[in-house]
Motif scaffolding. Structure first.
Motif, PDB file in Angstrom:
ATOM      1  N   ASP A   1     -15.910 -12.661 -18.745  1.00 20.75           N
ATOM      2  CA  ASP A   1     -14.528 -12.636 -18.245  1.00 20.75           C
ATOM      3  C   ASP A   1     -14.394 -13.351 -16.900  1.00 20.75           C
ATOM      4  OD1 ASP A   1     -13.609 -11.392 -20.475  1.00 20.75           O
ATOM      5  OD2 ASP A   1     -13.696  -9.366 -19.641  1.00 20.75           O
ATOM      6  N   TYR A   2     -15.514 -13.677 -16.283  1.00 20.21           N
ATOM      7  CA  TYR A   2     -15.451 -14.463 -15.043  1.00 20.21           C
ATOM      8  C   TYR A   2     -15.170 -15.923 -15.388  1.00 20.21           C
ATOM      9  CZ  TYR A   2     -17.658 -10.617 -12.445  1.00 20.21           C
ATOM     10  OH  TYR A   2     -17.936  -9.409 -11.855  1.00 20.21           O
ATOM     11  N   LEU A   3     -14.255 -16.504 -14.658  1.00 18.31           N
ATOM     12  CA  LEU A   3     -13.933 -17.919 -14.870  1.00 18.31           C
ATOM     13  C   LEU A   3     -15.185 -18.798 -14.744  1.00 18.31           C
ATOM     14  CD1 LEU A   3     -11.965 -20.319 -15.173  1.00 18.31           C
ATOM     15  CD2 LEU A   3     -11.591 -20.189 -12.700  1.00 18.31           C
ATOM     16  N   GLY A   4     -15.998 -18.501 -13.735  1.00 12.64           N
ATOM     17  CA  GLY A   4     -17.197 -19.312 -13.507  1.00 12.64           C
ATOM     18  C   GLY A   4     -18.118 -19.289 -14.720  1.00 12.64           C
TER      19      GLY A   4
ATOM     20  N   ARG B   1     -16.585 -21.283 -17.584  1.00 10.93           N
ATOM     21  CA  ARG B   1     -16.726 -22.717 -17.311  1.00 10.93           C
ATOM     22  C   ARG B   1     -18.128 -23.213 -17.626  1.00 10.93           C
ATOM     23  NH1 ARG B   1     -14.225 -26.918 -15.248  1.00 10.93           N
ATOM     24  NH2 ARG B   1     -12.010 -26.599 -14.960  1.00 10.93           N
TER      25      ARG B   1
ATOM     26  N   THR C   1     -24.610 -18.266  -8.417  1.00 12.78           N
ATOM     27  CA  THR C   1     -23.150 -18.109  -8.356  1.00 12.78           C
ATOM     28  C   THR C   1     -22.781 -16.990  -7.388  1.00 12.78           C
ATOM     29  OG1 THR C   1     -22.936 -18.894 -10.629  1.00 12.78           O
ATOM     30  CG2 THR C   1     -21.086 -17.654  -9.739  1.00 12.78           C
TER      31      THR C   1
ATOM     32  N   PHE D   1      -7.991  -8.622  -9.108  1.00  8.47           N
ATOM     33  CA  PHE D   1      -9.090  -9.252  -9.833  1.00  8.47           C
ATOM     34  C   PHE D   1      -8.653 -10.579 -10.438  1.00  8.47           C
ATOM     35  CE2 PHE D   1     -11.525 -10.214 -13.653  1.00  8.47           C
ATOM     36  CZ  PHE D   1     -12.785 -10.308 -13.098  1.00  8.47           C
TER      37      PHE D   1
ATOM     38  N   ASN E   1     -10.292 -14.088  -9.601  1.00  3.71           N
ATOM     39  CA  ASN E   1     -11.029 -14.743 -10.671  1.00  3.71           C
ATOM     40  C   ASN E   1     -10.471 -16.135 -10.976  1.00  3.71           C
ATOM     41  OD1 ASN E   1     -13.156 -14.622 -12.585  1.00  3.71           O
ATOM     42  ND2 ASN E   1     -11.680 -14.197 -14.218  1.00  3.71           N
ATOM     43  N   ALA E   2      -9.147 -16.259 -10.909  1.00  7.74           N
ATOM     44  CA  ALA E   2      -8.536 -17.556 -11.200  1.00  7.74           C
ATOM     45  C   ALA E   2      -8.926 -18.600 -10.158  1.00  7.74           C
ATOM     46  CB  ALA E   2      -7.022 -17.424 -11.276  1.00  7.74           C
TER      47      ALA E   2
ATOM     48  N   GLN F   1     -11.939 -18.683  -8.759  1.00 15.14           N
ATOM     49  CA  GLN F   1     -13.402 -18.682  -8.603  1.00 15.14           C
ATOM     50  C   GLN F   1     -13.986 -20.092  -8.535  1.00 15.14           C
ATOM     51  OE1 GLN F   1     -15.888 -16.950 -11.689  1.00 15.14           O
ATOM     52  NE2 GLN F   1     -17.402 -16.222 -10.221  1.00 15.14           N
ATOM     53  N   ASP F   2     -13.461 -21.008  -9.328  1.00 17.45           N
ATOM     54  CA  ASP F   2     -14.009 -22.370  -9.273  1.00 17.45           C
ATOM     55  C   ASP F   2     -13.687 -23.034  -7.933  1.00 17.45           C
ATOM     56  OD1 ASP F   2     -11.319 -22.482 -10.011  1.00 17.45           O
ATOM     57  OD2 ASP F   2     -11.566 -24.281 -11.235  1.00 17.45           O
TER      58      ASP F   2
ATOM     59  N   LEU G   1     -16.107 -21.588  -5.363  1.00 18.54           N
ATOM     60  CA  LEU G   1     -17.457 -22.153  -5.462  1.00 18.54           C
ATOM     61  C   LEU G   1     -17.490 -23.580  -4.909  1.00 18.54           C
ATOM     62  CD1 LEU G   1     -18.432 -20.771  -9.009  1.00 18.54           C
ATOM     63  CD2 LEU G   1     -19.164 -19.883  -6.791  1.00 18.54           C
TER      64      LEU G   1
END
Lengths: 644, 644
Positions: free
Chosen positions: A328-331, A334, B429, B529, B533-534, B536-537, B540
Motif C-alpha cells: 500500500d506504500y506508493l514507494g 512504484r 527506503t 496517511f 503516502n501520495a 512518498q516519491d 525520496l
C-alpha cells in the motif's frame, strides 16, 4: 494460480491471452509431475547437483519440448514453437535444468539440425533427443566471445587422410564456458576456421568426440572445469583445448559449406560474411529461448514479491493500531507495478517472436528479409528481456527485505542463475547494435556481405526517411494511429493510437538523426571508427526505442485479439502503465526533443502514480494471470506469514 | 597499486586524498599479512567456511579496528574513526569477515559500550574484543525489521526474584537473520519491550546467554539456522526463540533506562519515543560501517573491471587487423566511468561522516542537533552507497562478460555478499525517509518525541524556507557559490560554484514543495496517511537531492584541502564527471522545473561523453588511486589475458 482456492475467472481470461498459441504445451507442463520444480540446492555437493540436473533434464526427453525441436524425419513433431514455449515454462522452474536442456536440445541439437544434413540428422539427432548422446556447443573462446568471426580454433582439411584436424593454436583459442563440457558431453559441436587447400573459408561447425563411452577425454582433447560460477551450479561448464585432433571429413556440418571428394571447398553462399551470418542466423532459437526464460524468471520473482507485499505489514497507520500492508506504500508500488506491466508487455512480444520463428521454420513465411527481421527482433527482445529480468529480480529481492536474502525464498537462485543471461547467447550491447543494423538497412539483403558496423554505416547512407515496419498487427496499429486525436495535443497520450504514434515518432527521430550523424563518416578508416563510436549511445537509444515500439505493438495486438471481458479491461490498464512508465523513463528525451512540455512531463509522472493506485487492488489477479502453479512458487517467508 | 611496478606519483597523490585522516590505519592493514584477502570459497563446506571466517575474524583482534572500538577504560584506544576505517578496508577483502567482525565488534560490542554502563564494560568488553566471548545482536524479528519500535519480544521484570524474563510471544516475535546466532555466539544483546511493574517502557537491550561453554543452547532458548543465503556464507545467521528465559536484572543495558532496587523503572529520558531514538542513535556506527564496506566493495569491482577493460579486446578496427580495447568503446566508458566518479565522491563523503562521528564520540563536537544530523547523514550515505554498490558491482560483472560470471574473477562474492547491504542496518527506503525527516525538521530537538512520519509532518508545517545546512566546508562552499557567474546563464554548470548552487537549488525546491504538499494534512488520521503516502516519491527524491548535494560538497572540500599537483587536477575532472552524470540522471527534473532548457540538457549529455573521453587515458591512475593492493584483486581472467 492456486489449486486450493476458487479460480479467479478474470485471471483465467488473462492467462489465456498470455498463454498464446502454444497454450496446450503450457498446460501439459503445468500438469506434468516431472516438471523440474526449483528446489534451492542449499548444501548439495557439486557432483550431486550436476547429477540432479542431468536427471531432471533427462526426464524431459519425452515432452513436446524435445519432440518439437526434432524434424519429423527422426520421429519429432517439428513444432519449434512448442519446443521454445516448453523451455520457457522450464524458466519458471529449475534454471540449471533450463540451461542444461537449452544447451542439449537447443544449441547442440539445433546446430546438428540446422547446420548439418540428412546424414548427421539420422546418426546423431535420436541420441541427442533421448540424451544417450550428451553434447555441447563449443563456440565461445577465451579470447573471442561476441566476435565469433574472429575465433582462432582451426579445422584443417588433410587431403592425405581426408580428415579434419581440429587445433587450438593458443591460450586465447581455448573453448570456454562450454555447458556440458566439464562432465557430461561426449560430442562437441566445435566452431572453427575451416581451412581447405591452404585457404581459410571462415567459421564452420564440426562434430568432435571429446569423451569416450567411459567418460575419459579423447586423445588430444584437454578438458578442464570452469569451476564455481555465480549461479547455474547444476550446469557443468568447461573448457576445451584441441591438440591436432583428427575427425573424418563427414563430421563437418555441411549445409552451408562442404568439402567434396576431390578435397575442394564448396558452398551455396559465395560471400564469407554472408555465409557466416546465414549460419549464425539459423541458431536464432537459442537467443529466443534465453529471452523467454529470462521473462519467465522475472514473472516468478514478481509473483513471489507481489504476493508477499500484499500480506507483509510494517509500521502502523496513524491510528497506532493497524499495520500498513507494504504494497500500500506508493514507494513499494512504484518498485513492483511498472515492472509487472513491462513483464506483461514483454511476454506478449515474446509470443509474437516465437510465432514468427515457427512460421519461418515451417515455410509458412519465406524470404531473406523476414529471416533478418526475426534475427534482429530476437536479438533485441533477448537484450531487453534479460536486462529487465536482472533489474526486476534484484528489485523483488530488495522488496522482500531480509527474507528476500534467504535461499528458501527463491531469489538467491533466480538472481544468480539468470545473471549471465545478459551475456550469453550474445552480449546485450552487441545485440542492440544488431537491432540498429536492421533498422538502418531495413533488413535488405544488400548488406549481408558486410559486418555489423559496415552494414550500419552503409545503411545510414541509404536511409532517407525512417520506415517503420509494422510486421505484427500492422493494419490494427495503422487504424489506431489514424484515429488518434493528433499528436500535438495535451491528450496525445490518453489514446492508444496517440501512444503508438508517440512511440513511433521517437523511434523515427532517433533513427533519422542517427543516420545523419553516421553519414559524416569519410573513407578514412580511423575516422570511420571514431564517428561510429561517438554515436554509440545514440545508436543504443535508437535500438531501445525500436524495441519499446515493437513491444507496445505486441501488447496492443494481443489485447485486440482477446475476448471482451474484465480480463481484457484489466490488460488495457496494464498496457497504460507500461506506456506511461516507459515514457516516464525516457521523458528527458521527449522534453529535449520538444515532444513533451515540462508540465506534460510532470503529468506523465503523476499518471504513473495514479495507475499504480488503480492497479493495486488487482495485483493478485495479475500475478495469478501469469499462470504459474502455486507449487512452483513455494517460499518459506509465506509460510512464516501464515504463522503470525 | 602494484608493488611490482614503479609507483605512479599521481596515483599516490590521489590515494593520499582518499585515505583521509586515518591513513595510518589503512597503511597498517595494507601491510598486515593477517589481512583477510578474499579467496572465493568455491566448494568449501559450510562448516569449514564458517570456521575459516571465525578464524580470520579472530586474527583481527589485535588491530586498530578492534582496539579503536574499545574505551580506554578496558584497554582500547577509543579511536572510533580508526575502527570504522579499519573495517572499511576489510570491505576490500573477505566480506563474510567484514560482516562477522562488524557484528562482533561493531553491533554486539557497540551495544554494550553505548547502551551499557561501567559494570557491563568491565565484565564483557575484554571478551568481546578478543573473541573469547562471541556475541550477537538480536534486534530484528521475523515480523518486524524496519519497525524496531514494534518488536514483540518482552523482557518482564519479576520483582520476586529480581530477574528479567525474556519471552517470544509468537512466531512473529522470533529473532531472525541474527549473525552469529546459528553457530558461534554465546551471549546475545536482545532487544525487547521492557515491562516493569506491569507497565511497558519501550524497547531496551538485555544481555542473554544463549549457549553454554560447550556450545549447547541454554534452557528455554531455541536456536535454529537460517541456512543457505544469497551470500555471506561464512556468517552463521540464525534464529532465536525465548521461552521465559530468566536473567539477572543487572543484564539490562541500563544507560538510558534502569530498574532500581525497589523494582521501579527509571530513565534520564522521559519520552518513550525520544528514549527509543536516543538508544538507536548510539548505534549509528553500524550504519556508517555498512556504507563504508559497500563503497569499498564497489571500488574493488571497478578496479577489476576497469583494468580488465583496458586489456581485453573485441572486434577489429576498420583496418581489419588491430582489435579494439573494450574500454575504448563509448558504451563501455559510459558503463564504468560515471560510476568511477561517483565512487570517488562517495568515498570522500564517507570520510567526512567518519570524521564527524569521531568528533562527536570524542566530545569535540557536542549537541543534540549535531548528533541528529550525523544520524541522518549516516542513514542517507548508507542508502546511496549501498544502492551504488549493488548497481556498480552488477555493471562490472556484465562489463566482464562470461569471465565476470566465474567465481575466480571475484564478482560472484562481491555481488552476493553485498546484496543484503541495501537491507540490513536499515532498509534504504526507510533510511531515506530519515534523511527527509532531518531536512524538514532541521535536526531540531523539538521533534524528538515523534515518530518519523509525525516528525516529517510537523516539520513540514514549521518550515518556511528551506535552510541549506553546510556543516562541512561551509565557508569554502559559500565562497564558491558567491563567485559563480549567476545561475541562469548557459555556463552555470561550467563553474564549481555554479554547480554547487545548481545542486542546492534542486534540494531547496524539492524540500519547499514537499513541505507545501505535506501541510495539506488535516487532523484526520486516514487523511494523514494518504497525503503522506501520495508524496512518498517526492520525499525520496528530496532526500536523494540532499545526499547528492552533501556528497558534492565533500568532494569539493577534499579537493580544496589537497596539495596542488596533477593528482588534484585529475580529481577536479573526476568531480566534473560526478557533477555532469548526476545532473544527466536527473535532467528530466531540471527541465520540468525550468532549470535546464532542452538544448542545455542535451549539452549535459554531450559533456558526460566528453569527460569520459578525457578521463579514459587516466583510468589506470584512478583505480591505482583507490589504494587497493594488487594482491587483494587477483583474478583468473587477468592471468588468462597475460597468456594470450
Amino acid at each position: 494460480m492456486s489449486s486450493d482456492q476458487i479460480t479467479d475467472p478474470v485471471a483465467d481470461q488473462i492467462r489465456t491471452v498470455l498463454d498464446g498459441r502454444w497454450a496446450k504445451t503450457r498446460q501439459a507442463l503445468r500438469a506434468d509431475d516431472r516438471f523440474p520444480v526449483a528446489v534451492p540446492a542449499l548444501e548439495l555437493g557439486l557432483e550431486e547437483h550436476r547429477q540432479r540436473t542431468l536427471e531432471m533434464t533427462t526426464a524431459l526427453t519425452r515432452t513436446d519440448l524435445v519432440r518439437g525441436g526434432l524434424p519429423p524425419s527422426v520421429g519429432g513433431t517439428g513444432d519449434l514453437g512448442a519446443s521454445v514455449t516448453g523451455l520457457e515454462m522450464i524458466g519458471h522452474g529449475d534454471l540449471s535444468v533450463f540451461v542444461k536442456a537449452g544447451v542439449q536440445f537447443g544449441l547442440f541439437g539445433g546446430a546438428i539440425a540446422n547446420l548439418g544434413t540428412e546424414r548427421h540428422h539420422e546418426r546423431y539427432l535420436p541420441g541427442m533427443a533421448d540424451l544417450s548422446l550428451p553434447g555441447c556447443f563449443a563456440m565461445t573462446e577465451t579470447g573471442h566471445g561476441s566476435d565469433v568471426q574472429s575465433i582462432l580454433t582451426t579445422a584443417t582439411h588433410d587431403p592425405e587422410t581426408d580428415e579434419l584436424v581440429i587445433h587450438s593454436p593458443s591460450h586465447a583459442a581455448r573453448k570456454d564456458y562450454i555447458g556440458g563440457a566439464a562432465r557430461d558431453a561426449r560430442l562437441a559441436a566445435v566452431f572453427a576456421q575451416l581451412v581447405v587447400g591452404g585457404e581459410t573459408h571462415g567459421v564452420h561447425c564440426v562434430l568432435v568426440p571429446i569423451r569416450d563411452e567411459s567418460g575419459a577425454a579423447m586423445p588430444g582433447v584437454t578438458i578442464s572445469d570452469c569451476g564455481s560460477k555465480m549461479g547455474l551450479r547444476g550446469v557443468d561448464n568447461g573448457r576445451l583445448m584441441f591438440d591436432e585432433v583428427r575427425v573424418p571429413r563427414e563430421n563437418l556440418l555441411n549445409r552451408y559449406g562442404d568439402i567434396d571428394d576431390e578435397g575442394r571447398y564448396t558452398s551455396p553462399i559465395e560471400s564469407v560474411n554472408r555465409r557466416f551470418f546465414t549460419m549464425l542466423g539459423t541458431l536464432v532459437r537459442g537467443r529466443i529461448t534465453v529471452g523467454a526464460g529470462a521473462g519467465a524468471a522475472a514473472r516468478s520473482a514478481l509473483a513471489i514479491a507481489i504476493r508477499y507485499g500484499t500480506r507483509r505489514t510494517q509500521f502502523t497507520y496513524p491510528d497506532g493500531e493497524h499495520e500498513v500492508v507494504i504494497l500500500d506504500y506508493l514507494g513499494h508500488q512504484r518498485k513492483l507495478l511498472p515492472r509487472l506491466a513491462k513483464s506483461y508487455a514483454l511476454a506478449l512480444a515474446q509470443n509474437r517472436v516465437v510465432e514468427k520463428m515457427a512460421a519461418i521454420d515451417s515455410g509458412e513465411v519465406t524470404g531473406e528479409s523476414e529471416q533478418r527481421e526475426l534475427e534482429a527482433r530476437a536479438a533485441g527482445l533477448k537484450a531487453i528481456t534479460t536486462e529487465h529480468a536482472t533489474d526486476t529480480i534484484q528489485t523483488c529481492r530488495e522488496a522482500c527485505g531480509g527474507a528476500g536474502y534467504m535461499s528458501l525464498n527463491r531469489f538467491t537462485d533466480l538472481k544468480a542463475d539468470t545473471d549471465v543471461f545478459t551475456t550469453f547467447e550474445g552480449d546485450n550491447t552487441v545485440l542492440l547494435q544488431l537491432v540498429a543494423k536492421g533498422m538502418l538497412t531495413n533488413y535488405a539483403s544488400d548488406f549481408a556481405d558486410l559486418d555489423t558496423r559496415g552494414a550500419i554505416l552503409f545503411g545510414a547512407r541509404q536511409l532517407t526517411t525512417s520506415v517503420i515496419e509494422r510486421t505484427i498487427g500492422g493494419s490494427l496499429i495503422q487504424r489506431l494511429i489514424s484515429g488518434a486525436p493528433g499528436k500535438d495535443g495535451d491528450d496525445a497520450l490518453l489514446d492508444r493510437g496517440g501512444q503508438l504514434a508517440f512511440f513511433e515518432d521517437r523511434e523515427s527521430h532517433l533513427t533519422e538523426t542517427l543516420a545523419l550523424r553516421l553519414r559524416r563518416v569519410s573513407d578514412d578508416e580511423a575516422d570511420s571508427f571514431a564517428v561510429f563510436n561517438a554515436a554509440q549511445d545514440h545508436l543504443l537509444d535508437a535500438a531501445r526505442a525500436h524495441m519499446d515500439r515493437v513491444t507496445l505493438e505486441a501488447f496492443v495486438t494481443a489485447i485486440d485479439e482477446a475476448a471482451q471481458g474484465p480480463g481484457r479491461d484489466l490488460l488495457e490498464k496494464v498496457c497504460d502503465l507500461f506506456v506511461f512508465s516507459t515514457v516516464e523513463a525516457n521523458r528527458a528525451w521527449f522534453m529535449e526533443h520538444g515532444r513533451l512540455s515540462a508540465s506534460q512531463s510532470k503529468g506523465v509522472v503523476a499518471r504513473v502514480n495514479e495507475l499504480c493506485a488503480e492497479l493495486r487492488p488487482h495485483v493478485g489477479t495479475l500475478v495469478d494471470g501469469f499462470g504459474i502453479p502455486d507449487a512452483w512458487l513455494t517460499t518459506e517467508m509465506m509460510d512464516d506469514l501464515a504463522r503470525f
